[in-house]
Design an enzyme around this catalytic site. Structure first.
Site, PDB file in Angstrom:
ATOM      1  N   LYS A  12       0.850  -1.156  -0.151  1.00 47.19           N
ATOM      2  CA  LYS A  12      -0.077   0.105   0.121  1.00 47.19           C
ATOM      3  C   LYS A  12       0.927   1.172  -0.005  1.00 47.19           C
ATOM      4  O   LYS A  12       0.583   2.286  -0.905  1.00 47.19           O
ATOM      5  CB  LYS A  12      -0.828  -0.063   1.219  1.00 47.19           C
ATOM      6  N   ARG A  69      -3.258   3.181   8.608  1.00 46.23           N
ATOM      7  CA  ARG A  69      -3.539   1.983   7.675  1.00 46.23           C
ATOM      8  C   ARG A  69      -2.369   1.015   7.616  1.00 46.23           C
ATOM      9  O   ARG A  69      -1.170   1.536   7.489  1.00 46.23           O
ATOM     10  CB  ARG A  69      -3.619   2.469   6.080  1.00 46.23           C
ATOM     11  N   GLY A 123      -8.473  -7.387   4.421  1.00 42.02           N
ATOM     12  CA  GLY A 123      -9.263  -7.734   5.425  1.00 42.02           C
ATOM     13  C   GLY A 123      -8.692  -8.243   6.557  1.00 42.02           C
ATOM     14  O   GLY A 123      -9.243  -8.673   7.770  1.00 42.02           O
ATOM     15  N   MET A 157      -5.855  -6.920   8.381  1.00 36.52           N
ATOM     16  CA  MET A 157      -5.559  -5.791   9.464  1.00 36.52           C
ATOM     17  C   MET A 157      -6.431  -4.820   9.569  1.00 36.52           C
ATOM     18  O   MET A 157      -6.843  -4.329   8.255  1.00 36.52           O
ATOM     19  CB  MET A 157      -3.919  -5.479   9.527  1.00 36.52           C
ATOM     20  N   ARG A 211      -3.653  -1.386  -6.479  1.00 35.91           N
ATOM     21  CA  ARG A 211      -2.897  -2.630  -6.379  1.00 35.91           C
ATOM     22  C   ARG A 211      -3.270  -3.479  -7.303  1.00 35.91           C
ATOM     23  O   ARG A 211      -4.427  -3.245  -8.178  1.00 35.91           O
ATOM     24  CB  ARG A 211      -3.024  -3.404  -4.942  1.00 35.91           C
ATOM     25  N   HIS A 246     -16.682  -8.385   2.074  1.00 43.78           N
ATOM     26  CA  HIS A 246     -15.550  -9.150   2.747  1.00 43.78           C
ATOM     27  C   HIS A 246     -15.762 -10.548   1.905  1.00 43.78           C
ATOM     28  O   HIS A 246     -14.720 -11.101   1.596  1.00 43.78           O
ATOM     29  CB  HIS A 246     -15.660  -9.296   4.182  1.00 43.78           C
ATOM     30  N   SER A 266      13.520 -41.705  -8.548  1.00 41.76           N
ATOM     31  CA  SER A 266      12.230 -40.912  -8.331  1.00 41.76           C
ATOM     32  C   SER A 266      12.153 -40.432  -6.778  1.00 41.76           C
ATOM     33  O   SER A 266      12.180 -41.486  -5.903  1.00 41.76           O
ATOM     34  CB  SER A 266      11.087 -41.675  -8.767  1.00 41.76           C
ATOM     35  N   CYS A 320       8.034 -37.833  -6.940  1.00 45.72           N
ATOM     36  CA  CYS A 320       6.653 -38.166  -7.056  1.00 45.72           C
ATOM     37  C   CYS A 320       5.599 -38.065  -5.818  1.00 45.72           C
ATOM     38  O   CYS A 320       4.647 -38.405  -5.763  1.00 45.72           O
ATOM     39  CB  CYS A 320       6.484 -39.617  -7.591  1.00 45.72           C
ATOM     40  N   TYR A 367      11.667 -34.421 -14.188  1.00 47.87           N
ATOM     41  CA  TYR A 367      10.102 -34.120 -14.380  1.00 47.87           C
ATOM     42  C   TYR A 367       9.724 -34.232 -12.763  1.00 47.87           C
ATOM     43  O   TYR A 367      10.397 -34.352 -11.958  1.00 47.87           O
ATOM     44  CB  TYR A 367       9.553 -35.379 -15.088  1.00 47.87           C
TER      45      TYR A 367
HETATM   46  P1  ADP Z   1      -7.769  -2.184   3.608  1.00 49.48           P
HETATM   47  O1  ADP Z   1      -6.346  -2.907   3.616  1.00 49.48           O
HETATM   48  O2  ADP Z   1      -8.418  -3.217   4.516  1.00 49.48           O
HETATM   49  O3  ADP Z   1      -8.254  -1.979   2.625  1.00 49.48           O
HETATM   50  P2  ADP Z   1      -7.179   0.606   3.946  1.00 49.48           P
HETATM   51  O4  ADP Z   1      -6.008   1.072   4.724  1.00 49.48           O
HETATM   52  O5  ADP Z   1      -7.202   0.441   2.541  1.00 49.48           O
HETATM   53  O6  ADP Z   1      -7.715  -0.885   4.454  1.00 49.48           O
HETATM   54  O7  ADP Z   1      -8.329   1.480   4.433  1.00 49.48           O
HETATM   55  C1  ADP Z   1      -9.956   1.228   4.256  1.00 49.48           C
HETATM   56  C2  ADP Z   1     -10.535   2.320   3.733  1.00 49.48           C
HETATM   57  O8  ADP Z   1     -10.496   3.620   4.586  1.00 49.48           O
HETATM   58  C3  ADP Z   1     -10.187   2.825   2.200  1.00 49.48           C
HETATM   59  O9  ADP Z   1     -10.584   2.157   1.319  1.00 49.48           O
HETATM   60  C4  ADP Z   1     -10.577   4.209   2.680  1.00 49.48           C
HETATM   61  O10 ADP Z   1     -11.942   4.233   1.909  1.00 49.48           O
HETATM   62  C5  ADP Z   1     -10.419   4.574   3.724  1.00 49.48           C
HETATM   63  N1  ADP Z   1      -9.360   5.569   4.092  1.00 49.48           N
HETATM   64  C6  ADP Z   1      -8.077   5.045   4.352  1.00 49.48           C
HETATM   65  N2  ADP Z   1      -7.368   6.329   4.546  1.00 49.48           N
HETATM   66  C7  ADP Z   1      -8.146   7.266   4.328  1.00 49.48           C
HETATM   67  C8  ADP Z   1      -7.806   8.506   4.340  1.00 49.48           C
HETATM   68  N3  ADP Z   1      -6.642   8.913   4.541  1.00 49.48           N
HETATM   69  N4  ADP Z   1      -8.909   9.385   3.936  1.00 49.48           N
HETATM   70  C9  ADP Z   1     -10.252   8.978   3.583  1.00 49.48           C
HETATM   71  N5  ADP Z   1     -10.435   7.661   3.820  1.00 49.48           N
HETATM   72  C10 ADP Z   1      -9.356   6.929   3.962  1.00 49.48           C
HETATM   73 MG    MG Z   2      -7.761  -0.710   1.063  1.00 48.64          MG
HETATM   74 MG    MG Z   3      -9.927  -3.249   6.205  1.00 49.19          MG
END
Ligand code: ADP
Ligand code: MG
Ligand code: MG
Length: 876
Positions: free
Chosen positions: A23, A93, A102, A104, A337, A455, A765, A832, A852
Site C-alpha cells: 500500500k 493503515r 481484510g 488488518m 494494487r 468481505h 524418483s 513423485c 520431471y
Molecule cells: P484495507 O487494507 O482493509 O483496504 P485501507 O487501509 O485501504 O484498508 O483502508 C480502508 C478504507 O479506509 C479505504 O478504502 C478508504 O476508503 C478509507 N481510508 C483510508 N485512509 C483514508 C484517508 N486518508 N482518507 C479517507 N479515507 C481513508
Molecule cells: Mg484498502
Molecule cells: Mg480493512
C-alpha cells in the site's frame, strides 16, 4: 548512518514494496505520478520487525522519526495535529508486502477529541459531519486498538435509529450523533475503566502499535500460512491525511477495478456510496451503487476517475484495484494494487493484455497464480441437471464456480464438517475476517448482505471458492437452524447448490461435470509449455486417472502404485491367500491367480498412455494392510481357504508391527518373498509385449521402480530377480523390448549413498512423502496432531508434507541428484511425492535440475504453469 524508518509518500516508489509494504509503495508511486493522493508517510516494515525485536516496544528513535514526519505533514497541509481551530486528521493503515485483504484494520479520523471535534464542526460548518467522523473514530479506535468488543456500538446505533424510526445511518442528524458520541464514550469507559484517550499523539502511537500487533493476530497468521507469507516480513504502517467522503451528498467513497474481477471483461467495475466513509462500502452496511451511476451523479469526477484508472492500468501493466474518496466534488486516490481476480478472469486478462500489446506471453504466464487454476479444473454443474433444477433465489455472482453441499451457519461448523470431508455451504448474514478458516473449508459461501466488494466476495475470489453474496431475500433463523428463501424452508444439513457465475441459488443438490483446458486457458498453457524445462508427469493407478491426466497435459506417469490394484473384489481373496500361504509353493499358486489380473491392469494403462512413459512401482505397503479386520470377514476367509479362524488370527498377530511405516514393506517384501517381484515383473513385461505387438509405434519402455531402498545391495538383489524374469520373457517373445529398473529415493540413507545406488538404478524418483517423514522422524499420519503447536510457536511455518522443506529434505534431494549424476550422468530424475504439484516445491525441482515432476491428475496444469514460471525466473 542511522537506519531510516519513516518515509514521506514523496520519498518512495513502487519498487520499495519490501520496505514500504504494497500500500505504501503504491501510494508513493501514485504521488510520483502526480495523481491526487492525500499526503502522508509510511513507517517501514523494518520498524515492525524492530518492534518485535524490542519486545513489542516502539523505540524512542523511531517514535521521534514519526513525529518529525508528522511535523512535516503539518507544514505541507497547513493544518495542526490536535489544534481545534484547524486540525490535521489522519488515517492509520496497515500494509504488508503482499496484500492481505481484510486481515488488518484501518483507523480513520484519528486526531479527534472532545475539543477538536467542536472546532472541526465550526471550521467545516457541518456539525453533523464532524460528529459522524468522531463517532466513527471512537468506534474504530476502541475496536482495533483497545480491543473493546465492537458489537455493542452497532447495538447503540440500531437502538438510536429505532427510537427515531429511521433505517439509515444518514438519517441521523447532528444531535443524534452527538448523543451517540456520549453513549459510545460511556460504553468505552464501562469496558476499560478509563476515559476515551484525548491526546492525539497518544492516539497515534497506540494506533501504530496496534497495526504492528495485528501482524501477529490469529487471522493474519492463518492467512499467511495459507498463502506462504513468512512471518518475518512484518507490516508497514501508513499515516495519511484524511479526506472525507461523509461531508454530504457531493462526497462519497468507493472501490473499483479496471476490469471485471470475476469475468475479466475489459470495463470499469466497482461500487460507491454517497456520503459515506471508508469501510462502509466493504462492510456492506448500505448497499452500494454501481460505478456507472457515478457518471450521472458527478460526471466530472467520473471522467477524471476513468482517466486515472486507465493511466494506472497502463502504468502497472495489469488490472488495478483502486480505492477512492470524493470530498466535496474533488477526487482523491487512496489505494491502487494489482487486483485479485478469479482464475477465469486471471486467464482472460492475461490473454487480453497480450492481445492489446501491453505484455509478452512470458509475462502473461507469470501473471497467473498456479494454485488458482485449481478452481477451473474441478467440476462445473451438469448443464442439463442445472436447467432442470429449481431456482429458489438469486444474489450477486460474487465468485464463480459451482458448489453443492450441506447448509451450515457458522464458520466453526464449516471448519469441523470440512475437516471431515463433508461438502458444506456456509450461509451467513455477512462474513467477517474471523470467519476466514471456515470460509476456506466451505465449498461455497452464501451471504444475505454485502456487495461485490464485500468481505465475503473479496476473500472467496481470492480462495477460488464459489460465492453468492447479498441475497437480501433470505430470512435467517440461525438460532432455530434454518433459513427461508423462495417459499422454501431450508434447515442446517440440507443440500443446496450455488452458481457463483450467475448468483443463482438452488434448493437441491445438482450433479457436476468435469472441466477442460480449452480457449484462453489452452492458450496460456501453450505459452507455459513453451517456457518450461521440467516435464510434468502424473501419479495415476488407473486408466481413468491416466486419461484425465492426459487431458490436462500430463506427459507420462511418474508413479503407478500397484497395491491399489490388489484391493478390488476377487483379487483381495487371492492376495489374502498369498499372505496366508505357508510355503513358497502355496504362495506361487496364489500369485499365479493374481498375475492375469495385474497384467490386464498394466495393459489398460499402457493403452491409455499411448506410448508416454509409465513408471510402475512394485508392491509397497506392509502386508497387514491386506488382511481382514472384522470377525465376519475372518470367518468367511477361514471357510474359503479351509484354515481355522484361530490360525488366521495367528497370522494377523504375526503381521502386527509397532512401526508399520518403518516395518516390513517396500523392497523388504521382495527380499523376503522374491516371487512377488517375479509375478509383478511378469505382469509388466507381458503387458508391454502385448501392447507393443498392437502398437509398435509407441516404443514402450517399461520402467520398474523398486520402493524403499536404503542400501545398494538390496536393490541389486531385487533387480536381479526382475532382470532374470524379464530377460527370459523377452527372449521367449522374440521381440526387442528395452526396460529400465530404478528406485525411489525415500530413505535418507539412499540419498546419502546415491552414488552407490546409481550403480544399479537407472532412474531415481524422489518419494518425498516418505523422505520427509523419515528425515523429520515424524509420521505424516500423526503429525497433524502436534504440528499446530509448532505453528503457534513459530517453530515451523508450514506443513512440510505439503510444501517441500528445502533446507533439510531439499538438501538430501540435491545431494542425491549430484551423487547420482556422478555415477550415471544421464540418470533420469523425478519427484513423485505430494510436493510434485506444489508450486514452490516445483520451483525447487526446477532449480536442482530434475527431469520431471509427477503429481495427481488435477494438479497437472498447476505444475505445468509453476514449472514455466520457475524456468522464466531461473533460466537453467
Ligand atoms: P484495507 O487494507 O482493509 O483496504 P485501507 O487501509 O485501504 O484498508 O483502508 C480502508 C478504507 O479506509 C479505504 O478504502 C478508504 O476508503 C478509507 N481510508 C483510508 N485512509 C483514508 C484517508 N486518508 N482518507 C479517507 N479515507 C481513508
Ligand atoms: Mg484498502
Ligand atoms: Mg480493512
Amino acid at each position: 548512518m542511522m537506519k531510516k524508518f519513516v518515509y514521506a509518500f514523496s520519498e518512495g516508489n513502487a519498487k520499495m514494496r519490501e520496505l514500504l509494504g504494497g500500500k505504501g509503495a503504491n501510494l508513493a508511486e501514485m504521488t510520483v505520478l502526480g495523481l491526487p493522493v492525500p499526503q502522508g508517510f509510511t513507517i517501514t516494515t523494518e520498524a515492525c520487525t524492530q518492534y518485535y525485536e524490542d519486545d513489542r516496544q516502539v523505540s524512542p528513535e523511531i517514535e521521534a522519526e514519526i513525529f518529525e514526519h508528522l511535523a512535516k505533514l503539518e507544514e505541507l497541509t497547513g493544518k495542526k495535529f490536535g489544534d481545534p481551530s484547524n486540525p490535521l486528521l489522519v488515517s492509520v493503515r496497515s500494509g504488508a508486502r503482499a496484500s492481505m485483504p481484510g486481515m488488518m484494520d484501518t483507523i480513520l479520523n484519528l486526531g479527534l477529541n472532545d475539543q477538536v471535534v467542536e472546532g472541526f464542526a465550526k471550521l467545516t460548518n457541518n456539525e453533523r459531519f464532524a460528529y459522524d467522523s468522531y463517532r466513527r473514530f471512537i468506534q474504530m479506535f476502541s475496536d482495533v486498538v483497545m480491543e473493546v468488543p465492537k458489537h455493542q456500538f452497532e447495538v447503540i446505533i440500531d437502538q438510536m435509529k429505532e427510537a427515531k424510526g429511521v433505517t439509515l445511518d444518514t438519517e441521523l442528524d447532528a444531535d443524534d450523533l452527538k448523543e451517540m458520541v456520549v453513549r459510545f464514550k460511556a460504553y468505552y469507559k464501562e469496558q476499560k475503566n478509563e476515559d476515551f484517550p484525548q491526546q492525539p499523539r497518544e492516539q497515534l502511537m497506540e494506533a501504530v502499535k496496534a497495526v504492528f500487533r495485528s501482524w501477529d493476530n490469529p487471522r493474519a497468521i492463518y492467512y499467511r500460512r495459507m498463502n506462504d507469507i513468512p512471518s518475518s516480513w512484518g507490516t508497514a504502517v501508513n499515516v495519511q491525511t484524511m479526506v472525507f467522503g461523509n461531508t454530504g451528498n457531493t462526497s462519497g467513497t468507493g472501490v473499483a477495478f479496471t476490469r471485471d474481477p470475476a469475468t475479466g471483461e475489459n470495463r470499469l467495475f466497482g461500487e460507491f456510496l454517497v456520503n459515506a466513509q471508508g469501510e462502509d462500502v466493504v462492510a456492506g452496511v448500505r448497499t452500494p451503487q454501481h460505478i456507472d451511476e457515478l457518471k450521472d451523479i458527478m460526471p466530472d469526477v467520473y471522467n477524471q476517475f476513468c482517466d486515472v484508472a486507465h493511466r494506472l492500468e497502463q502504468h502497472y501493466r495489469d488490472m488495478q484495484d483502486m480505492e477512492f474518496t470524493i470530498e466535496n466534488g474533488k477526487l482523491f486516490m487512496l489505494q491502487t494494487r494489482n487486483g485479485k481476480r478469479t482464475a477465469h478472469a486471471a486467464i482472460k486478462i492475461a490473454c487480453d493484455l497480450v492481445d492489446e500489446g501491453m505484455i509478452t506471453p512470458q509475462e502473461a504466464v507469470c501473471m497467473v497464480e498456479p494454485k488458482q487454476l485449481d478452481s477451473l479444473l474441478h467440476p462445473q454443474f451438469d448443464q442439463k441437471a442445472l436447467k432442470a433444477a429449481k431456482e429458489i433465489g438469486v444474489g450477486l455472482a460474487a465468485s464463480p464456480g459451482a458448489a453443492c453441499g450441506k447448509v451450515v451457519f457458522t464458520a466453526e461448523e464449516a471448519t469441523e464438517e470440512g475437516k471431515k470431508g463433508e461438502a458444506v455451504i456456509l450461509v451467513r448474514l455477512e462474513t467477517s475476517p474471523e470467519d476466514i478458516e471456515g470460509m476456506n473449508h466451505a465449498k461455497g459461501i452464501l451471504t444475505v448482505r454485502g456487495g461485490m466488494t464485500s468481505h465475503a466476495a473479496v476473500v472467496a475470489r481470492g480462495m477460488g471458492t464459489c460465492c453468492v453474496s447479498g441475497c437480501g431475500d433470505i430470512v435467517m433463523h440461525e438460532e432455530e437452524g434454518y433459513f427461508e428463501l423462495g417459499g422454501r424452508k431450508i434447515s442446517r444439513g440440507e443440500y443446496i447448490s450455488l452458481d457463483g457465475s450467475t448468483g443463482k441459488i438452488y434448493g437441491e443438490a445438482i450433479p457436476t461435470v468435469a472441466a477442460s483446458v480449452s480457449g484462453d486457458f489452452g492458450r496460456l498453457m501453450a505459452w507455459a509449455d513453451e517456457a518450461r524445462q521440467l516435464k510434468v508427469y502424473t501419479n495415476a493407478d488407473t486408466p481413468k486417472d491416466a486419461v484425465q491426466a492426459l487431458s490436462f497435459g500430463a506427459e507420462g506417469i511418474g508413479l503407478c502404485r500397484t497395491e491399489h490394484m490388489f484391493f478390488e473384489g476377487v483379487r483381495i481373496k487371492a492376495v489374502r491367500e498369498m499372505i496366508l500361504s505357508k510355503t513358497e509353493e502355496q504362495r506361487r499358486v496364489a500369485l499365479a491367480k493374481l498375475l492375469p489380473m495385474q497384467q490386464g491392469d498394466f495393459e489398460a494403462i499402457y493403452e491409455a498412455m499411448q506410448g508416454h512413459p509409465v513408471t510402475i512401482r512394485f508392491l509397497d505397503p506392509p502386508l497387514h494392510e491386506f488382511v481382514p479386520h472384522t470377525e465376519a470377514e475372518i470367518k468367511e476367509l477361514s471357510e474359503e481357504m479351509n484354515i481355522s479362524v484361530e490360525e488366521i488370527h495367528n497370522v494377523i498377530a504375526s503381521l502386527h508391527e509397532f512401526n508399520p511405516m518403518m516395518g516390513h514393506r517396500g523392497c523388504r517384501l521382495a527380499v523376503s518373498y522374491p516371487e512377488i517381484a517375479e509375478m509383478q515383473t511378469q505382469a509388466v513385461i507381458n503387458a508391454a509385449i502385448n501392447v507393443s505387438r498392437k502398437h509398435p509405434e509407441w516404443k514402450i519402455v517399461p520402467e520398474i521402480m523398486i520402493p524403499l531402498v536404503g542400501e545398494v545391495k538390496e536393490l541389486a538383489y531385487v533387480k536381479s530377480v526382475v532382470t532374470k524374469t524379464a530377460d527370459e520373457l523377452i527372449a521367449q517373445s522374440g521381440m526387442e523390448l528395452h526396460y529400465k529398473v530404478g528406485t525411489m529415493i525415500e530413505i535418507p540413507r539412499a540419498a546419502v549413498t546415491a552414488d552407490e545406488i546409481a550403480k544399479e538404478a537407472e532412474f531415481f524418483s524422489f518419494g518425498t512423502n516418505d523422505l520427509t517423514q523419515m528425515t523429520f522422524g515424524f509420521s505424516r499420519d500423526d503429525a497433524g496432531k502436534f504440528l499446530n503447536y509448532y505453528y503457534d510457536k513459530k517453530i515451523y511455518e508450514f506443513d512440510p508434507f505439503a510444501k517441500l522443506d528445502q533446507a533439510g529434505v531439499g538438501k538430501l534431494v540435491e545431494m542425491a541428484c549430484k551423487l547420482g549424476r556422478q555415477t550415471r550422468p544421464d540418470i533420469k530424475l523425478g519427484i513423485c511425492g505430494e510436493h510434485g504439484g506444489d508450486p514452490s516445491s516445483v520451483e525447487f525441482c526446477h532449480k536442482v535440475g530434475l527431469t520431471y515432476v509427477s503429481c495427481s491428475p488435477f494438479r497437472v496444469p498447476i505444475a505445468r504453469l509453476a514449472a514455466a514460471q520457475a524456468a522464466i525466473k531461473y533460466p537453467r
